[in-house]
Design a protein around this motif. Structure first.
Motif, PDB file in Angstrom:
ATOM      1  N   LEU A 180       0.578  -0.875   0.242  1.00 51.55           N
ATOM      2  CA  LEU A 180      -0.126  -0.082  -0.011  1.00 51.55           C
ATOM      3  C   LEU A 180       0.384   1.310   0.158  1.00 51.55           C
ATOM      4  O   LEU A 180       0.375   2.275  -0.672  1.00 51.55           O
ATOM      5  CB  LEU A 180      -0.780   0.253   0.993  1.00 51.55           C
ATOM      6  N   THR A 181       1.616   1.472   0.079  1.00 56.05           N
ATOM      7  CA  THR A 181       2.971   2.645   0.782  1.00 56.05           C
ATOM      8  C   THR A 181       3.354   2.575  -0.570  1.00 56.05           C
ATOM      9  O   THR A 181       2.893   3.984  -1.162  1.00 56.05           O
ATOM     10  CB  THR A 181       4.168   2.362   1.131  1.00 56.05           C
ATOM     11  N   GLN A 182       3.325   2.129  -1.859  1.00 59.65           N
ATOM     12  CA  GLN A 182       3.866   2.432  -2.638  1.00 59.65           C
ATOM     13  C   GLN A 182       2.762   3.133  -3.707  1.00 59.65           C
ATOM     14  O   GLN A 182       3.123   4.358  -4.569  1.00 59.65           O
ATOM     15  CB  GLN A 182       3.951   0.879  -3.943  1.00 59.65           C
ATOM     16  N   GLU A 183       1.336   2.792  -3.892  1.00 59.42           N
ATOM     17  CA  GLU A 183       0.559   4.095  -4.401  1.00 59.42           C
ATOM     18  C   GLU A 183      -0.189   4.814  -2.990  1.00 59.42           C
ATOM     19  O   GLU A 183      -1.260   5.092  -3.455  1.00 59.42           O
ATOM     20  CB  GLU A 183      -0.716   2.794  -4.256  1.00 59.42           C
ATOM     21  N   SER A 184       0.250   5.247  -2.300  1.00 65.86           N
ATOM     22  CA  SER A 184      -0.336   6.544  -1.379  1.00 65.86           C
ATOM     23  C   SER A 184       1.047   6.711  -0.346  1.00 65.86           C
ATOM     24  O   SER A 184       1.928   7.694  -0.891  1.00 65.86           O
ATOM     25  CB  SER A 184      -1.472   5.800  -0.039  1.00 65.86           C
ATOM     26  N   SER A 185       0.999   6.691   0.567  1.00 69.75           N
ATOM     27  CA  SER A 185       2.603   6.738   0.980  1.00 69.75           C
ATOM     28  C   SER A 185       2.358   6.075   2.801  1.00 69.75           C
ATOM     29  O   SER A 185       1.747   5.171   2.654  1.00 69.75           O
ATOM     30  CB  SER A 185       2.188   7.923   2.447  1.00 69.75           C
ATOM     31  N   SER A 186       3.595   5.865   3.598  1.00 69.01           N
ATOM     32  CA  SER A 186       3.353   5.091   4.461  1.00 69.01           C
ATOM     33  C   SER A 186       2.315   5.043   6.056  1.00 69.01           C
ATOM     34  O   SER A 186       2.352   4.396   6.255  1.00 69.01           O
ATOM     35  CB  SER A 186       5.136   5.164   5.361  1.00 69.01           C
ATOM     36  N   ARG A 187       2.045   6.856   6.135  1.00 71.59           N
ATOM     37  CA  ARG A 187       1.207   6.943   7.094  1.00 71.59           C
ATOM     38  C   ARG A 187      -0.219   6.281   6.704  1.00 71.59           C
ATOM     39  O   ARG A 187      -0.879   5.824   7.460  1.00 71.59           O
ATOM     40  CB  ARG A 187       1.080   7.797   7.386  1.00 71.59           C
ATOM     41  N   TRP A 188      -0.414   6.701   5.087  1.00 76.35           N
ATOM     42  CA  TRP A 188      -2.060   6.318   4.773  1.00 76.35           C
ATOM     43  C   TRP A 188      -1.724   4.867   5.020  1.00 76.35           C
ATOM     44  O   TRP A 188      -3.317   4.376   5.198  1.00 76.35           O
ATOM     45  CB  TRP A 188      -1.634   6.726   3.119  1.00 76.35           C
ATOM     46  N   ALA A 189      -0.649   4.250   4.400  1.00 77.93           N
ATOM     47  CA  ALA A 189      -0.768   2.776   4.834  1.00 77.93           C
ATOM     48  C   ALA A 189      -0.882   1.761   5.817  1.00 77.93           C
ATOM     49  O   ALA A 189      -1.373   0.819   6.197  1.00 77.93           O
ATOM     50  CB  ALA A 189       1.006   1.674   3.958  1.00 77.93           C
ATOM     51  N   GLY A 190      -0.273   2.452   6.754  1.00 76.23           N
ATOM     52  CA  GLY A 190      -0.650   2.276   7.933  1.00 76.23           C
ATOM     53  C   GLY A 190      -2.129   2.861   9.176  1.00 76.23           C
ATOM     54  O   GLY A 190      -2.549   1.632   9.510  1.00 76.23           O
ATOM     55  N   SER A 191      -2.480   3.598   7.907  1.00 78.46           N
ATOM     56  CA  SER A 191      -4.281   3.962   9.193  1.00 78.46           C
ATOM     57  C   SER A 191      -5.113   2.900   8.177  1.00 78.46           C
ATOM     58  O   SER A 191      -5.449   2.057   8.795  1.00 78.46           O
ATOM     59  CB  SER A 191      -4.159   5.096   8.490  1.00 78.46           C
ATOM     60  N   ILE A 192      -4.628   2.635   6.808  1.00 79.58           N
ATOM     61  CA  ILE A 192      -5.413   1.281   5.824  1.00 79.58           C
ATOM     62  C   ILE A 192      -5.099  -0.018   6.723  1.00 79.58           C
ATOM     63  O   ILE A 192      -6.157  -0.506   6.671  1.00 79.58           O
ATOM     64  CB  ILE A 192      -5.103   1.305   5.075  1.00 79.58           C
ATOM     65  N   THR A 193      -4.735  -0.247   7.202  1.00 78.34           N
ATOM     66  CA  THR A 193      -3.719  -1.443   7.363  1.00 78.34           C
ATOM     67  C   THR A 193      -4.841  -1.986   8.818  1.00 78.34           C
ATOM     68  O   THR A 193      -4.973  -3.236   9.489  1.00 78.34           O
ATOM     69  CB  THR A 193      -2.444  -1.829   7.896  1.00 78.34           C
ATOM     70  N   ARG A 194      -4.040  -0.773  10.028  1.00 79.46           N
ATOM     71  CA  ARG A 194      -4.562  -0.952  10.698  1.00 79.46           C
ATOM     72  C   ARG A 194      -6.647  -1.183  11.191  1.00 79.46           C
ATOM     73  O   ARG A 194      -6.845  -1.533  11.420  1.00 79.46           O
ATOM     74  CB  ARG A 194      -4.567   0.336  11.668  1.00 79.46           C
ATOM     75  N   ALA A 195      -7.080  -0.125  10.046  1.00 73.60           N
ATOM     76  CA  ALA A 195      -8.573  -0.027   9.683  1.00 73.60           C
ATOM     77  C   ALA A 195      -9.324  -1.719   9.314  1.00 73.60           C
ATOM     78  O   ALA A 195     -10.288  -1.861   9.809  1.00 73.60           O
ATOM     79  CB  ALA A 195      -9.344   1.047   8.890  1.00 73.60           C
ATOM     80  N   THR A 196      -8.175  -2.328   8.695  1.00 74.65           N
ATOM     81  CA  THR A 196      -8.751  -3.657   8.102  1.00 74.65           C
ATOM     82  C   THR A 196      -8.951  -4.320   9.214  1.00 74.65           C
ATOM     83  O   THR A 196      -9.239  -5.603   9.329  1.00 74.65           O
ATOM     84  CB  THR A 196      -7.403  -3.286   7.224  1.00 74.65           C
ATOM     85  N   HIS A 197      -7.547  -4.794  10.574  1.00 78.43           N
ATOM     86  CA  HIS A 197      -7.631  -5.527  11.142  1.00 78.43           C
ATOM     87  C   HIS A 197      -8.996  -5.686  11.980  1.00 78.43           C
ATOM     88  O   HIS A 197      -8.982  -5.951  12.584  1.00 78.43           O
ATOM     89  CB  HIS A 197      -6.528  -5.038  11.691  1.00 78.43           C
ATOM     90  N   ASP A 198      -8.995  -4.098  12.035  1.00 81.40           N
ATOM     91  CA  ASP A 198     -10.017  -3.327  13.238  1.00 81.40           C
ATOM     92  C   ASP A 198     -11.515  -4.281  12.672  1.00 81.40           C
ATOM     93  O   ASP A 198     -12.380  -4.833  13.467  1.00 81.40           O
ATOM     94  CB  ASP A 198     -10.287  -2.215  13.746  1.00 81.40           C
ATOM     95  N   GLN A 199     -11.690  -4.292  11.270  1.00 85.34           N
ATOM     96  CA  GLN A 199     -12.588  -4.412  11.265  1.00 85.34           C
ATOM     97  C   GLN A 199     -12.970  -6.268  10.843  1.00 85.34           C
ATOM     98  O   GLN A 199     -14.193  -6.540  10.769  1.00 85.34           O
ATOM     99  CB  GLN A 199     -12.465  -3.577   9.357  1.00 85.34           C
TER     100      GLN A 199
END
Length: 542
Positions: free
Chosen positions: A73-92
């Protein structure tokens, strides 16, 4: 009479661990809304792909696979956006697992109830402890078919849980099913499409302590300027240095604004979420942060001076103040709310009722006792059968929402919340307290009596008003009969105060002053009967 289940011990409810406030983003330009939609759609598509990868991993997921997902995900957005997405995915994914377990437990409860009722003769009446048989042969046959359906569903649900398979819909399963019933929902296809795209956008950024204003991705300065770091594919849309886009709107956060400014001015972590309300045509910014755990008050300290017992109902909160001995004080209170209409209206009604209750408790310096309710197993149609009105009643009670609101609002006012076991409070309260508390000037309801029962349980007293009589003579030689005053309580055996007004037939005027002074009464074992007696010297015949 069936056995009474073991009651849980009352406990002090811990306070909230996080805070969330929301503010409207006003005066956004058309260009601002376009950029927000583009960023949200791009990050939403990445979040959907990441959720698919997480669900495919099932139970074999570990930290290495998490890191691999984040690198992609970092390659297509940024490291911080990728961290937020993966954390939200795990919670979901974790939320879906918890929902899957609740579904399995609901199926098990329904199957157990159907099996019991099928084993009973047709027309057999049930009891308060267990339901009876079905009313007709036709209903018995229909339920036997439904039993096989539920068993099949349970088998598939258990297999999915053992394999780690979950079914998640980004945007919501309810909104997805609405697509097939647009006429019933009163929506056009364009309106549904707008809601669907809005629900699948992703504009959430986690905070970082030590970074400027507590968040590098979505940054809100102390004077309200809102900017966000654009993903790499949309960096050409930036209107500020370092690939940032500054919105024309300003955020102020009227509620808890001082706390928010204290955090951003000291560069402490604040998470942000930007979302659109399609129906109103508005954009909102939500800020959230963690707070240190509130020091929990000891249960004994919460009981000092009494508390307020609260009974939760479908349309009101019934409350009654109790002193430390468990005696009702004053008049019962009633805080009404209306749960019809939209979700926002229902939420506002609940908050309004709670704030009135909390302000009253704050003025008197009292804790609040409430039931630890959970109707998860009570909402099944197998348990209550044809009683649709009752099932609708308990389904409409805002138990979880009310409890969460009450805890968070009470923490702000410094009010302690004591949770008690809800078993038998309504039944025993009506049996032991409804009639004694009813008079010509006051009509006590079952809900008022239940509030007294809840308060007594929170105080550690039994719900019933009196204990069993002494084993012999019904006298006080074995022990005091009531539980309202302990043997060592001062004034327990003192004279009753004279109450002005009309006397009853059993107690005439000025007869109640010495009612407990046994020395002036002719009772066995008292000096009035065994004092020195002498016959008069004059003969009775004169």
């Amino acid at each position: 009479m069936g056995a009474v289940r073991e009651l849980a011990t009352p406990f002090v409810v811990p306070g909230p661990s996080a805070v969330a406030v929301r503010d409207r983003l006003k005066h956004l330009t058309a260009g601002d809304e376009k950029v927000l939609r583009l960023v949200g759609d791009l990050l939403g598509s990445l979040a959907s792909r990441d959720l698919k990868a997480r669900c495919a991993a099932e139970l074999d997921h570990d930290t290495e696979r998490w890191a691999e997902r984040k690198r992609i995900l970092t390659q297509e957005s940024s490291s911080r956006w990728a961290g937020s997405i993966t954390r939200a995915t795990h919670d979901q994914w974790a939320l879906a697992r918890r929902g899957q377990l609740a579904h399995i437990q609901s199926l098990e409860t329904g199957i157990k109830t159907i099996r019991h009722r099928l084993s009973q003769p047709i027309g057999e009446k049930g009891s308060k402890q267990a339901p009876g048989g079905y009313r007709s042969r036709r209903e018995w046959f229909a339920k036997s078919r439904r039993l096989h359906v539920l068993e099949d569903r349970l088998h598939m649900a258990r297999a999915d849980r053992e394999a780690g398979v979950v079914r998640v819909v980004r945007g919501g399963k309810q909104l997805l099913n609405t697509r097939h019933h647009l006429e019933q929902a009163g929506l056009a296809e364009e309106q549904w499409r707008a809601r669907w795209e809005t629900g699948r956008r992703f504009l959430v950024a986690d905070g970082e302590s030590g970074k400027r204003y507590g968040n590098e991705t979505i940054r809100v300065t102390d004077d309200g300027e809102v900017s966000l770091k654009l993903p790499a594919p949309l960096a050409h849309l930036a209107n500020a240095p370092y690939g940032r886009y500054v919105l024309a709107a300003r955020a102020s956060f009227p509620h808890r604004g001082a706390q928010w400014r204290d955090r951003v001015s000291t560069n402490r972590a604040v998470a942000y979420r930007i979302h659109e309300d399609v129906q109103r045509g508005r954009w909102y910014l939500t800020a959230s942060w963690t707070i240190p755990p509130v020091t929990t008050v000891l249960l004994e300290a919460a009981r000092e001076g009494g508390l307020v017992g609260v009974d939760t109902n479908a349309d009101h909160l019934a409350a009654w103040r109790l002193d430390e001995h468990g005696n009702p004080v004053g008049e019962p209170l009633r805080f009404e709310y209306d749960l019809s209409g939209t979700a926002d209206h229902r939420d506002a009604q609940v908050r309004h009722a709670l704030i009135r209750l909390l302000h009253w408790a704050k003025r008197h310096g009292l804790a609040i006792a409430i039931e630890d309710l959970d109707f998860t197993t009570e909402k099944t149609r197998e348990k209550h059968g044809r009683r649709k009105r009752f099932r609708k009643l308990i389904s409409g009670m805002p138990v979880a929402r009310l409890r969460a609101r009450l805890v968070s609002m009470a923490a702000e006012l410094g009010i302690t919340i004591v949770a008690v076991d809800p078993a038998y409070t309504s039944k025993w309260g009506a049996r032991h307290w409804q009639k004694p508390l009813t008079s010509n000037n006051r009509k006590t309801t079952r809900h008022d009596a239940a509030a007294v029962a809840i308060g007594r349980r929170a105080l550690g007293h039994p719900i019933r008003r009196r204990t069993a009589p002494p084993p012999y003579d019904r006298s006080d030689r074995v022990g005091h009969r009531t539980v309202q005053a302990r043997p060592g309580t001062p004034g327990r055996e003192g004279n009753r105060p004279r109450i002005p007004g009309p006397r009853t037939r059993s107690v005439r005027a000025r007869r109640g002053e010495n009612a407990v002074d046994q020395n002036v009464q002719h009772r066995s074992g008292r000096s009035a009967e065994h004092e020195f007696w002498q016959r008069d010297s004059l003969p009775l015949s004169l």
